[in-house]
Design a protein around this motif. Structure first.
Motif, PDB file in Angstrom:
ATOM      1  N   LEU A 262       1.198  -1.301   0.561  1.00 55.41           N
ATOM      2  CA  LEU A 262       0.161   0.010  -0.081  1.00 55.41           C
ATOM      3  C   LEU A 262       0.712   1.436   0.606  1.00 55.41           C
ATOM      4  O   LEU A 262       0.542   2.574  -0.616  1.00 55.41           O
ATOM      5  CB  LEU A 262      -0.850  -0.036   0.882  1.00 55.41           C
ATOM      6  CG  LEU A 262      -2.019  -1.213   0.947  1.00 55.41           C
ATOM      7  CD1 LEU A 262      -2.610  -0.745   2.629  1.00 55.41           C
ATOM      8  CD2 LEU A 262      -3.204  -1.232   0.200  1.00 55.41           C
ATOM      9  N   GLY A 263       2.439   1.121   0.417  1.00 52.04           N
ATOM     10  CA  GLY A 263       2.910   2.484   0.797  1.00 52.04           C
ATOM     11  C   GLY A 263       3.189   2.572  -0.501  1.00 52.04           C
ATOM     12  O   GLY A 263       4.442   3.520  -0.575  1.00 52.04           O
ATOM     13  N   LYS A 264       3.556   1.637  -1.321  1.00 51.88           N
ATOM     14  CA  LYS A 264       4.423   1.807  -2.534  1.00 51.88           C
ATOM     15  C   LYS A 264       3.792   3.040  -3.694  1.00 51.88           C
ATOM     16  O   LYS A 264       2.421   3.080  -3.362  1.00 51.88           O
ATOM     17  CB  LYS A 264       4.396   0.445  -3.361  1.00 51.88           C
ATOM     18  CG  LYS A 264       4.897   1.062  -4.942  1.00 51.88           C
ATOM     19  CD  LYS A 264       4.487  -0.564  -5.467  1.00 51.88           C
ATOM     20  CE  LYS A 264       5.315  -0.130  -7.287  1.00 51.88           C
ATOM     21  NZ  LYS A 264       5.022  -1.950  -8.096  1.00 51.88           N
TER      22      LYS A 264
ATOM     23  N   ASP B 268       9.330  11.054  -4.540  1.00 52.06           N
ATOM     24  CA  ASP B 268       8.903  10.286  -3.373  1.00 52.06           C
ATOM     25  C   ASP B 268       8.188  11.135  -2.367  1.00 52.06           C
ATOM     26  O   ASP B 268       8.600   9.726  -0.788  1.00 52.06           O
ATOM     27  CB  ASP B 268       9.656   9.494  -3.736  1.00 52.06           C
ATOM     28  CG  ASP B 268       8.431   7.634  -3.374  1.00 52.06           C
ATOM     29  OD1 ASP B 268       7.234   8.072  -3.631  1.00 52.06           O
ATOM     30  OD2 ASP B 268       9.374   6.623  -3.582  1.00 52.06           O
ATOM     31  N   LEU B 269       7.991  11.926  -1.891  1.00 47.99           N
ATOM     32  CA  LEU B 269       7.386  12.271  -0.692  1.00 47.99           C
ATOM     33  C   LEU B 269       6.155  11.802  -0.356  1.00 47.99           C
ATOM     34  O   LEU B 269       5.702  11.515  -0.847  1.00 47.99           O
ATOM     35  CB  LEU B 269       7.504  13.614  -0.388  1.00 47.99           C
ATOM     36  CG  LEU B 269       8.100  14.424  -1.285  1.00 47.99           C
ATOM     37  CD1 LEU B 269       8.182  16.139  -0.749  1.00 47.99           C
ATOM     38  CD2 LEU B 269       9.927  14.393  -0.070  1.00 47.99           C
TER      39      LEU B 269
ATOM     40  N   TYR C 144       6.004  15.440   3.634  1.00 47.76           N
ATOM     41  CA  TYR C 144       6.847  15.005   4.434  1.00 47.76           C
ATOM     42  C   TYR C 144       8.144  13.839   3.702  1.00 47.76           C
ATOM     43  O   TYR C 144       7.640  12.826   3.940  1.00 47.76           O
ATOM     44  CB  TYR C 144       6.675  14.564   5.970  1.00 47.76           C
ATOM     45  CG  TYR C 144       6.382  13.407   6.524  1.00 47.76           C
ATOM     46  CD1 TYR C 144       6.997  12.458   6.540  1.00 47.76           C
ATOM     47  CD2 TYR C 144       5.540  12.397   6.510  1.00 47.76           C
ATOM     48  CE1 TYR C 144       7.165  11.337   6.831  1.00 47.76           C
ATOM     49  CE2 TYR C 144       4.682  11.813   6.825  1.00 47.76           C
ATOM     50  CZ  TYR C 144       5.765  10.456   7.030  1.00 47.76           C
ATOM     51  OH  TYR C 144       5.045   9.969   7.007  1.00 47.76           O
ATOM     52  N   THR C 145       9.524  13.759   4.527  1.00 42.94           N
ATOM     53  CA  THR C 145      10.589  12.617   3.956  1.00 42.94           C
ATOM     54  C   THR C 145      11.014  12.631   5.187  1.00 42.94           C
ATOM     55  O   THR C 145      11.667  13.273   6.065  1.00 42.94           O
ATOM     56  CB  THR C 145      11.512  13.303   3.237  1.00 42.94           C
ATOM     57  OG1 THR C 145      11.970  13.090   2.524  1.00 42.94           O
ATOM     58  CG2 THR C 145      12.334  14.611   4.178  1.00 42.94           C
ATOM     59  N   GLY C 146      11.416  10.704   5.437  1.00 43.53           N
ATOM     60  CA  GLY C 146      12.427  10.775   6.362  1.00 43.53           C
ATOM     61  C   GLY C 146      13.386  10.953   6.553  1.00 43.53           C
ATOM     62  O   GLY C 146      14.130  11.904   5.046  1.00 43.53           O
TER      63      GLY C 146
END
Length: 305
Positions: A140-142, A233-234, A282-284
């Motif tokens: 799902l996170g793709k 790809d945030l 956001y980004t990690g």
């Protein structure tokens, strides 16, 4: 009615066949009601029931199952165009099926995604931030935006979202369901689960079916900023933290780029037009440097506006 299809009993001419696909933690029941509200009894209609428990595992077997059913249906009705509706993960499954079968694209009248996290579910990424889990959160996170845009550039596509406020349907952020070449409908006050069988959704689908078109690309500065940020790809989220952000750059009178760093040093970015926040993400820590570089480039663009 079976779990997988509503097939016509009378030998009459059909105009198209409909595929309707449920999503995660669901069965075919509710989207089956939506499907029946969209067509008459003479329309071959396929509503695969993937199994509630199986939707918690991995997506590939689900894609395989839908692909098999679609292949058999196309063989049975080779002359009929396809109309496709997918709710949430059901829309993602159909993106993957169509990506496997570009030879089908010319047969597809339209594709409708309803609350589908095309850009990658923020909840999926929250539960599996390193994409290492063997369960559905990773799938799902793709980010499938590149697949969706390639398809939508050739097949008339509609993305329907609900918005309870703060740019989310309570499960999927509105941003996550937007992509180039797709038409877009926002339904205020509708929750994610409600979207799979609601009269407003049915009305939006019928209206699109009456005149399915490929949406033109937006060329305004806000769309450009969002496209540049999406290239990283945030993780796209709702707007609840927008009020905490500070202006990073202004473009003309109305468009602004904002940033905010939370107490855990997670960098957030926002794009607004006037008082409306159009984009939140956001980004990690892994992507923080790349985001900082892109922000500097976008700031230079702003200095010339």
């Amino acid at each position: 009615m079976s779990n997988q299809s509503y097939l016509p009993k009378a030998d009459r001419a059909q105009e198209f066949m409909l595929f309707a696909q449920h999503g995660w933690a669901d069965t075919a029941q509710d989207i089956g009601y939506l499907a029946r509200s969209l067509v008459d009894v003479n329309t071959p209609t396929y509503v695969p029931n993937l199994g509630w428990l199986d939707t918690w595992l991995t997506i590939v077997p689900l894609i395989d199952k839908v692909e098999t059913i679609a292949t058999e249906a196309i063989s049975t009705y080779p002359q009929l165009p396809l109309r496709i509706v997918g709710h949430s993960m059901g829309g993602l499954i159909w993106l993957e099926v169509l990506n496997r079968h570009p030879e089908w694209w010319g047969k597809v009248h339209s594709l409708v995604l309803v609350g589908s996290p095309v850009g990658g579910s923020d909840l999926g990424r929250l539960f599996d931030p390193l994409a290492m889990s063997p369960l559905i959160a990773r799938d799902l996170g793709k980010n499938r935006r590149s697949i969706a845009e390639a398809i939508a550039a050739k097949i008339p596509t509609l993305s329907i979202v609900g918005d309870l406020g703060n740019n989310t349907d309570g499960t999927v952020p509105v941003n996550c369901s937007q992509f180039a070449y797709a038409n877009f409908v926002r339904l205020q006050g509708l929750r994610h689960a409600t979207l799979k069988n609601h009269p407003q959704v049915a009305a939006a689908i019928r209206q699109f079916w009456a005149n399915p078109e490929i949406a033109p690309l937006s060329t305004d500065i806000a769309s450009y900023l969002i496209a540049q940020l999406r290239s990283l790809d945030l993780t796209e989220i709702d707007n609840q933290n927008f009020a905490k952000a500070k202006v990073y750059q202004t473009y003309g009178k109305d468009v602004k780029l904002w940033t905010w760093q939370n107490p855990f040093q997670v960098l957030h970015v926002f794009v607004s037009v006037g008082e409306q926040c159009l984009y939140s993400a956001y980004t990690g820590w892994q992507g923080k440097t790349k985001l900082a570089i892109v922000l500097k480039k976008l700031a230079v663009i702003g200095s010339y506006k």
